[in-house]
Motif scaffolding. Sequence first.
Motif, short mmCIF file in Angstrom:
data_model
loop_
_atom_site.label_atom_id
_atom_site.label_comp_id
_atom_site.label_asym_id
_atom_site.label_seq_id
_atom_site.Cartn_x
_atom_site.Cartn_y
_atom_site.Cartn_z
N VAL A 80 -91.19 -68.89 -41.02
CA VAL A 80 -89.98 -69.14 -40.23
C VAL A 80 -89.68 -67.91 -39.38
O VAL A 80 -89.73 -66.78 -39.85
CB VAL A 80 -88.80 -69.49 -41.16
N ASN A 81 -89.39 -68.16 -38.10
CA ASN A 81 -89.04 -67.13 -37.11
C ASN A 81 -90.17 -66.14 -36.79
O ASN A 81 -89.91 -65.09 -36.21
CB ASN A 81 -87.79 -66.35 -37.53
N SER A 82 -91.39 -66.43 -37.16
CA SER A 82 -92.50 -65.52 -36.85
C SER A 82 -93.08 -65.85 -35.48
O SER A 82 -92.87 -66.93 -34.94
CB SER A 82 -93.57 -65.59 -37.92
N ASP A 83 -93.82 -64.90 -34.94
CA ASP A 83 -94.49 -65.14 -33.66
C ASP A 83 -95.73 -64.25 -33.55
O ASP A 83 -95.98 -63.41 -34.41
CB ASP A 83 -93.56 -64.93 -32.48
N THR A 84 -96.47 -64.47 -32.49
CA THR A 84 -97.70 -63.71 -32.28
C THR A 84 -97.42 -62.36 -31.63
O THR A 84 -98.36 -61.59 -31.44
CB THR A 84 -98.69 -64.51 -31.41
N GLY A 85 -96.19 -62.10 -31.30
CA GLY A 85 -95.82 -60.80 -30.73
C GLY A 85 -95.44 -60.91 -29.26
O GLY A 85 -95.65 -61.93 -28.62
N GLY A 102 -93.42 -78.60 -38.56
CA GLY A 102 -92.55 -77.62 -37.93
C GLY A 102 -92.52 -77.76 -36.42
O GLY A 102 -93.00 -78.73 -35.85
N SER A 103 -91.93 -76.76 -35.79
CA SER A 103 -91.83 -76.71 -34.33
C SER A 103 -92.26 -75.34 -33.85
O SER A 103 -91.93 -74.33 -34.46
CB SER A 103 -90.39 -76.96 -33.88
N ASN A 133 -92.64 -69.53 -33.98
CA ASN A 133 -92.15 -70.60 -34.86
C ASN A 133 -90.64 -70.67 -34.72
O ASN A 133 -89.93 -69.74 -35.07
CB ASN A 133 -92.54 -70.32 -36.31
N ILE A 134 -90.14 -71.79 -34.22
CA ILE A 134 -88.70 -71.96 -34.07
C ILE A 134 -88.13 -72.88 -35.15
O ILE A 134 -86.97 -73.25 -35.10
CB ILE A 134 -88.34 -72.48 -32.66
N SER A 135 -88.96 -73.23 -36.13
CA SER A 135 -88.49 -74.03 -37.26
C SER A 135 -87.50 -73.20 -38.07
O SER A 135 -87.69 -72.01 -38.24
CB SER A 135 -89.66 -74.44 -38.15
N THR A 136 -86.48 -73.85 -38.57
CA THR A 136 -85.47 -73.12 -39.35
C THR A 136 -85.64 -73.29 -40.85
O THR A 136 -85.09 -72.51 -41.61
CB THR A 136 -84.05 -73.59 -38.95
N THR A 137 -86.40 -74.29 -41.27
CA THR A 137 -86.48 -74.54 -42.71
C THR A 137 -87.89 -74.58 -43.26
O THR A 137 -88.07 -74.72 -44.46
CB THR A 137 -85.81 -75.89 -43.06
N GLU A 138 -88.90 -74.51 -42.42
CA GLU A 138 -90.27 -74.60 -42.92
C GLU A 138 -91.20 -73.79 -42.04
O GLU A 138 -90.90 -73.50 -40.90
CB GLU A 138 -90.74 -76.05 -42.96
N GLU A 139 -92.33 -73.45 -42.63
CA GLU A 139 -93.33 -72.79 -41.81
C GLU A 139 -93.94 -73.80 -40.86
O GLU A 139 -93.89 -75.00 -41.10
CB GLU A 139 -94.40 -72.14 -42.67
#
Length: 147
Positions: A80-85, A102-103, A133-139
């Motif tokens: 959740v809330n991760s990104d590639t940078g 997810g989204s 990752n803009i999902s709030t509840t799941e990877e």
Amino acid sequence: MIEQGVNSPSINSLAKILGGIPMSVAQFFSCDLSLLSQQIFRAEDLRAKQRTVSSSINSQNIPLQNASTQTRFERLAYAVNSDTGEVPQYSAQAVSGYILSGSIELTLNTEVVILASGDAFSLGAMQPFRFRNISTTEECLILTCTL
């Protein structure tokens, strides 16, 4: 007639039929079930071989039967809330992907697109991109194929 069991093919006929598959007569008659272990990959085995891309991104390569191919399948898990940078990513090969859950926010050059479960994407070689990752509840799980 062969399909209906009315006629049995000769070895020569069988060789011609198998030539269109393609499969040799030897392969047809060698029902080697030990090869099944080289074709089926259980989740626990894949998890054991997963690698950490960053503190919030994990990758699992899915082995291919034909090792000489350039194609690569990979399962990516973004926390959740991760990104590639902030820096755009590049791939030397074209990459296609499918959002399993997810989204994800996909940035292509300056365009931003939101992809949800069931959506897919296709990137050209050396096309700059960023995943977030803009999902709030799941990877967010992505299955990619690199050609």
